[in-house]
Motif scaffolding. Sequence first.
Motif, PDB file in Angstrom:
ATOM      1  N   ALA A 407       0.835  -1.201   0.000  1.00 20.19           N
ATOM      2  CA  ALA A 407       0.000   0.000   0.000  1.00 20.19           C
ATOM      3  C   ALA A 407       0.871   1.253   0.000  1.00 20.19           C
ATOM      4  CB  ALA A 407      -0.933  -0.001   1.212  1.00 20.19           C
ATOM      5  N   GLY A 408       1.970   1.205   0.738  1.00 19.47           N
ATOM      6  CA  GLY A 408       2.897   2.329   0.755  1.00 19.47           C
ATOM      7  C   GLY A 408       3.540   2.563  -0.599  1.00 19.47           C
ATOM      8  N   ASP A 411       0.977   4.156  -2.873  1.00 14.99           N
ATOM      9  CA  ASP A 411       0.764   5.554  -2.482  1.00 14.99           C
ATOM     10  C   ASP A 411       1.791   6.470  -3.132  1.00 14.99           C
ATOM     11  OD1 ASP A 411      -0.360   7.718  -1.133  1.00 14.99           O
ATOM     12  OD2 ASP A 411       0.909   7.446   0.619  1.00 14.99           O
ATOM     13  N   GLU A 412       2.956   5.934  -3.463  1.00 12.24           N
ATOM     14  CA  GLU A 412       4.030   6.743  -4.046  1.00 12.24           C
ATOM     15  C   GLU A 412       4.044   6.726  -5.578  1.00 12.24           C
ATOM     16  OE1 GLU A 412       7.732   5.518  -2.380  1.00 12.24           O
ATOM     17  OE2 GLU A 412       7.238   6.205  -0.356  1.00 12.24           O
ATOM     18  N   GLY A 423      -4.692   3.786  -7.732  1.00 17.00           N
ATOM     19  CA  GLY A 423      -5.630   4.126  -6.668  1.00 17.00           C
ATOM     20  C   GLY A 423      -6.618   3.008  -6.390  1.00 17.00           C
ATOM     21  N   PHE A 426      -4.747   0.384  -4.450  1.00 20.46           N
ATOM     22  CA  PHE A 426      -4.559   0.872  -3.086  1.00 20.46           C
ATOM     23  C   PHE A 426      -5.820   0.621  -2.260  1.00 20.46           C
ATOM     24  CE2 PHE A 426      -4.869   4.144   0.168  1.00 20.46           C
ATOM     25  CZ  PHE A 426      -3.597   4.169   0.717  1.00 20.46           C
ATOM     26  N   ASN A 427      -6.974   0.958  -2.826  1.00 15.60           N
ATOM     27  CA  ASN A 427      -8.230   0.750  -2.109  1.00 15.60           C
ATOM     28  C   ASN A 427      -8.501  -0.732  -1.853  1.00 15.60           C
ATOM     29  OD1 ASN A 427      -8.674   3.497  -2.099  1.00 15.60           O
ATOM     30  ND2 ASN A 427     -10.091   3.473  -3.817  1.00 15.60           N
ATOM     31  N   TYR A 529      -2.093  11.254  -4.867  1.00 15.83           N
ATOM     32  CA  TYR A 529      -2.475  10.902  -3.504  1.00 15.83           C
ATOM     33  C   TYR A 529      -3.073   9.506  -3.498  1.00 15.83           C
ATOM     34  CZ  TYR A 529      -4.711  11.223   1.094  1.00 15.83           C
ATOM     35  OH  TYR A 529      -5.089  11.006   2.399  1.00 15.83           O
ATOM     36  N   GLU A 530      -2.489   8.619  -2.718  1.00 17.22           N
ATOM     37  CA  GLU A 530      -2.947   7.233  -2.589  1.00 17.22           C
ATOM     38  C   GLU A 530      -3.096   6.567  -3.949  1.00 17.22           C
ATOM     39  OE1 GLU A 530      -6.427   7.325  -0.110  1.00 17.22           O
ATOM     40  OE2 GLU A 530      -5.241   7.630   1.714  1.00 17.22           O
ATOM     41  N   GLY A 531      -2.115   6.827  -4.819  1.00 17.34           N
ATOM     42  CA  GLY A 531      -2.068   6.199  -6.131  1.00 17.34           C
ATOM     43  C   GLY A 531      -2.853   6.904  -7.211  1.00 17.34           C
TER      44      GLY A 531
END
Length: 623
Positions: A407-408, A411-412, A423, A426-427, A529-531
């Motif tokens: 997830a980190g 996020d980048e 994103g 990530f979700n 932001y968050e992918g």
Amino acid sequence: MIQSLLIANRGEIACRIIRTAREIGVRTVAVYSDADAKALHVRMADEAMHIGPSPARESYLVGQKIIAAAMQSGADAIHPGYGFLSENADFAQAVIDAGLIWVGPKPDSIRAMGLKDAAKSLMAEAGVPVTPGYLGENQDPAFLAEQAATIGYPILIKAVAGGGGKGMRRVDRAEDFIDALESCKREAASSFGNDVVLLEKYILSPRHIEVQVFGDRHGNVVHLFERDCSLQRRHQKVIEEAPAPGMDKATREAVCGAAVRAAQAVNYEGAGTIEFIADASDGLRADRIWFMEMNTRLQVEHPVTEEITGQDLVEWQLRVASGEKLPKAQDELSINGWAIEARLYAEDPAKGFLPSVGRLEHFDLGVGGRIETGVGEGDAISSFYDPMIAKLIATGDDRAEAIAELAGILDEVEVWPVRTNAGFLFNALLDEDFGAARIDTAFIERKLVELVPDPEPDEDILRGAAAISVAVGNEESFGEMAGFRLNAAPNRSVALGSGGTFRTIALDDGKPLAAVSGFRDEERVVAFYEGQAYEFDRASRGSVGHGVADGAILAPMPGKVTSVDVSQGEKVAKGQRLLTLEAMKMEHGLIAPFDGVVAELNANAGGQVQVDALLARIEKEDA
């Protein structure tokens, strides 16, 4: 050992093979189409050979051209990667007939596992459990309908030569069977030139479990444990992990043992994957896991197996193809930690996952985890090939740690202007049910709406983008910017446009800023932001004279007022459109920042305005 290796593939897998070959001193030869003339795999290889036009059917799928390139370059072996010609038995035989080393299983093994019905019959004979169903030659529709009734609905109709979700239909009711059968056969004939189908019992809570196997020409076969590939969209894998969550020791031994028997049944050499379907309605149990098919090649998701076993499977492939014995015996292999992989695709989840193509003007996948990619900044995502940009792999001591790490990484992710599914991934990783391993192959379908990120930015993202807009330099990160100043004057504000609507954002209000990263140019800000990527139009490079707090509506750029939707003295609601400005060949709606009254109106339809011109002012009713 192989001395010179031609890689009959492209993209990230070609780059992956080149890295291992280089580490063990093997010279590499890339092949490329017109579209890939400047591709990363071409730049990485020791030599590159052009094999034809951009369409794969005229280049990467033309076996004669690839063999000719190998002969001309002096290569002594061909590695097919995955996809393209990797499971084409005739091509494998042609490589061998040309006096070259084929880095893959024997052609007979590929043929034996190539048709799903024949493969299942062979597996049943070898004592490998197979899904209840019908595998016979009788294709009469009435007869197949009778078989379906005997198996019991729901059932799955599958093309015997199918793959990638094509030629496959789920049928829940007897009255729908004939129409589904005809549709499946048409699609199978069109896609594979073979309309023969088989029938399977449809598993209501299916998990996709697969086992990595490896054999050599000396009769040795081992497994490198299992992977879980249950998270799929339209039968395409999205997130894979190893080991499989919820797999106990006894079930693992049963499933992996069955996979080894399957490989032994076809005298398997090289890397292969035995795929199983599991009924997970009562957890993973050995008596509810059945053989589905075998992939006679390296898998896209092989890195997660490498990470938990510490083995380089491409090196294993090259050594086995060179005639060596397997590098490890079964009792020398063990599971250490957890690994999880996400497939980063060039697609737009907000638009139904439509592929997104174009030049990667900004491309940064961060520095965490293991990144497998075939592109770099400045390269193009082509419409000719699979839209996968990269594989992002994370590890941890346990599943929770690996999930958090991945997830980190997501996020980048910073990719622009090509859209990605970062994103969305990530979700999915942070979904409560995924974290608790409450997963099956319908997981994404059930949760699709909540997993697709909102394409519209929220207040935190808007504020982060505003900070990027006023920052000095084009590549700034704003994760720790509470109290951000940059020598700004009090009440520093900036106007940004999104979706044709501009808003004025005050930055010196003491509120912390979200961990948004991004870049800017003269006309826009792109925030990540968050992918997810968000684009904003910039109103001005300087300070905005008025902020949202005083209700001033300023022209974000020079332009023409095309409509005025309110009158002086009129009551307006927050978010209501006040007027529309045409600039940069686009219309930009300017909206009320809060509920109030139009106290001042200085705009007329058709009039030209300059940047920062005061067009209107809204006062709160209690002011």
